[in-house]
Design an enzyme around this catalytic site. Structure first.
Site, PDB file in Angstrom:
ATOM      1  N   GLU A 274       0.855  -1.206   0.000  1.00 32.45           N
ATOM      2  CA  GLU A 274       0.000   0.000   0.000  1.00 32.45           C
ATOM      3  C   GLU A 274       0.883   1.246   0.000  1.00 32.45           C
ATOM      4  OE1 GLU A 274      -2.904  -0.229   3.194  1.00 32.45           O
ATOM      5  OE2 GLU A 274      -3.254  -2.355   2.845  1.00 32.45           O
TER       6      GLU A 274
HETATM    7  C1  XIL Z   1      -8.323   2.561   3.609  1.00 35.85           C
HETATM    8  C2  XIL Z   1      -8.877   3.156   2.335  1.00 35.85           C
HETATM    9  O1  XIL Z   1      -7.870   3.797   1.627  1.00 35.85           O
HETATM   10  C3  XIL Z   1      -9.981   4.116   2.653  1.00 35.85           C
HETATM   11  O2  XIL Z   1     -10.565   4.592   1.450  1.00 35.85           O
HETATM   12  C4  XIL Z   1     -11.002   3.398   3.503  1.00 35.85           C
HETATM   13  O3  XIL Z   1     -12.034   4.206   3.825  1.00 35.85           O
HETATM   14  C5  XIL Z   1     -10.356   2.877   4.782  1.00 35.85           C
HETATM   15  O4  XIL Z   1      -9.329   2.013   4.415  1.00 35.85           O
HETATM   16  N1  XIL Z   1      -4.621  -0.142   5.762  1.00 35.85           N
HETATM   17  C6  XIL Z   1      -5.323  -0.964   4.930  1.00 35.85           C
HETATM   18  C7  XIL Z   1      -6.237  -0.377   3.917  1.00 35.85           C
HETATM   19  O5  XIL Z   1      -5.119  -2.179   4.936  1.00 35.85           O
HETATM   20  O6  XIL Z   1      -7.319  -1.212   3.652  1.00 35.85           O
HETATM   21  C8  XIL Z   1      -6.691   0.984   4.332  1.00 35.85           C
HETATM   22  O7  XIL Z   1      -7.454   1.531   3.276  1.00 35.85           O
HETATM   23  C9  XIL Z   1      -5.522   1.853   4.677  1.00 35.85           C
HETATM   24  C10 XIL Z   1      -4.766   1.293   5.834  1.00 35.85           C
END
Ligand code: XIL
Length: 362
Positions: A274
């Protein structure tokens, strides 16, 4: 086959008083390689592993966004459309529309899909939490959920984050708001069975444990190592580890490098799952993304990608950025509205960060 130059932040430089006329009198330009068909100019073509992006269906409906995505990325992760609360509306009520739409986009465009995420404390639906199931009822329902989701996307989703964020940074199990922790005496064994349920349905899908701050927090890494050891000893499948990599330009590079090397010591696939790099580290309301900031940003991307390149080739699964263009980043809501963490700017132009990413690739 054209190259063009992009003027970057000239007005900002003038406005901030940092700019004085150049000797040649020419406009300051920064060359950003821009031939999407040329291997050395394109991260998707240059990388010997997949380049992923978190996407939303809303964004996919923009042609400019979709074009940028298919040009520069080979894999997608649903930013939220494949999380439990978005699919599982009632015990026998599954809403597949959004996830199907996204998976269809990937199929049409010859892209892979990384599934995110089967079990995450933060995405248990309210109807499930308020049912207060005992451990047997809890597990039989989650098992069915995993089986149905993995079955539906079998052959289309190449990999799954089976479990997300189960540990604190110090290595203890997350307890607060965690339905699994609150229900099972041995949560790790429950997670192990979840991996096995997914494997039984789609033996070809790579199964990941995913968390944040992994390369920074040695306690969390230790807990992950123990989880892997236990899974292997008890016969539960696991193929890979993900670190989300929501870091900052100021995050210590040696710590990142050493943590990544340590993660790779597991021998499993490693996913930077991410990636985004915050530039407005102090959340300043008057923050300006000056060329000097853009340059630091590009260096951070270059370093992270080059550290990833230094792990064994057969452990490189993918680098996934959490979004494509700055205007879609979750960080503008969750961190600060003046945040510019990604590889493309608000108008889908490549940033210097893109170039940094390219430079970091072998
Ligand atoms: C976040 C998304 O980016 C947002 O749009 C959503 O509302 C909340 O989740 N860790 C993770 C992701 O594993 O799924 C998260 O994503 C960010 C932090």
């Amino acid at each position: 086959m054209k190259k063009y130059s992009v003027m970057i932040g000239l007005f900002l430089l003038i406005g901030s008083g940092m700019w004085s006329c150049s000797d040649s009198g020419e406009e300051p330009v920064v060359e950003i390689p821009d031939d999407p068909d040329k291997e050395e100019d394109n991260i998707r073509l240059k990388a010997k592993f997949d380049i992923g992006a978190a996407v939303t269906n809303r964004e996919l409906s923009s042609a400019q966004y979709a074009n940028t995505l298919r040009t520069h990325y080979s894999q997608i992760t649903a930013e939220f459309e494949m999380k439990m609360a978005h699919i599982w509306k009632g015990e026998n009520n599954y809403d597949w529309a959004a996830a199907d739409e996204m998976v269809n986009f990937a199929q049409t465009n010859n892209m892979k899909v990384h599934g995110h995420t089967l079990v995450w404390y933060s995405s248990f639906p309210n109807w499930f939490k308020s049912a207060n199931y005992d451990s047997a009822a809890f597990e039989s329902r989650v098992k069915t959920y995993i089986e149905r989701v993995v079955q539906r996307y079998k052959g289309k989703v190449v990999s799954w984050d089976v479990a997300n964020e189960i540990f604190n940074d110090n290595g203890t199990l997350r307890s607060e708001n965690c339905p699994v922790y609150q229900t099972f005496r041995d949560p790790i064994a429950f997670y192990g069975r979840c991996f096995a349920y997914a494997r039984a349905i789609d033996p070809d899908a790579k199964l990941f444990y995913n968390d944040y701050n992994v390369v920074l927090a040695s306690g969390k890494r230790g807990a992950m190592r123990q989880l892997v050891n236990r899974f292997q000893a008890d016969g539960y499948p696991i193929d890979g580890l993900g670190d989300q990599f929501h870091y900052m330009v100021s995050t210590n590079r040696n710590t990142i490098r050493n943590g990544l090397t340590d993660m790779a010591g597991s021998g499993l696939l490693i996913h930077i799952s991410e990636l985004d790099i915050r530039v407005n580290v102090n959340r300043e309301d008057d923050y300006v993304y000056l060329p000097s900031e853009q340059a630091k940003h590009a260096e951070a991307y270059r370093d992270i990608v080059s550290f990833y390149e230094s792990i064994p080739q057969n452990q490189k699964f993918a680098i996934t950025t959490w979004g494509v263009a700055d205007n879609g980043t979750w960080l503008r809501d969750w961190w600060h509205p003046k945040e510019y963490p990604l590889l493309f700017d608000d108008s889908f132009q490549k940033k210097r960060a893109y170039n940094g990413f390219l430079e970091g690739l072998n």
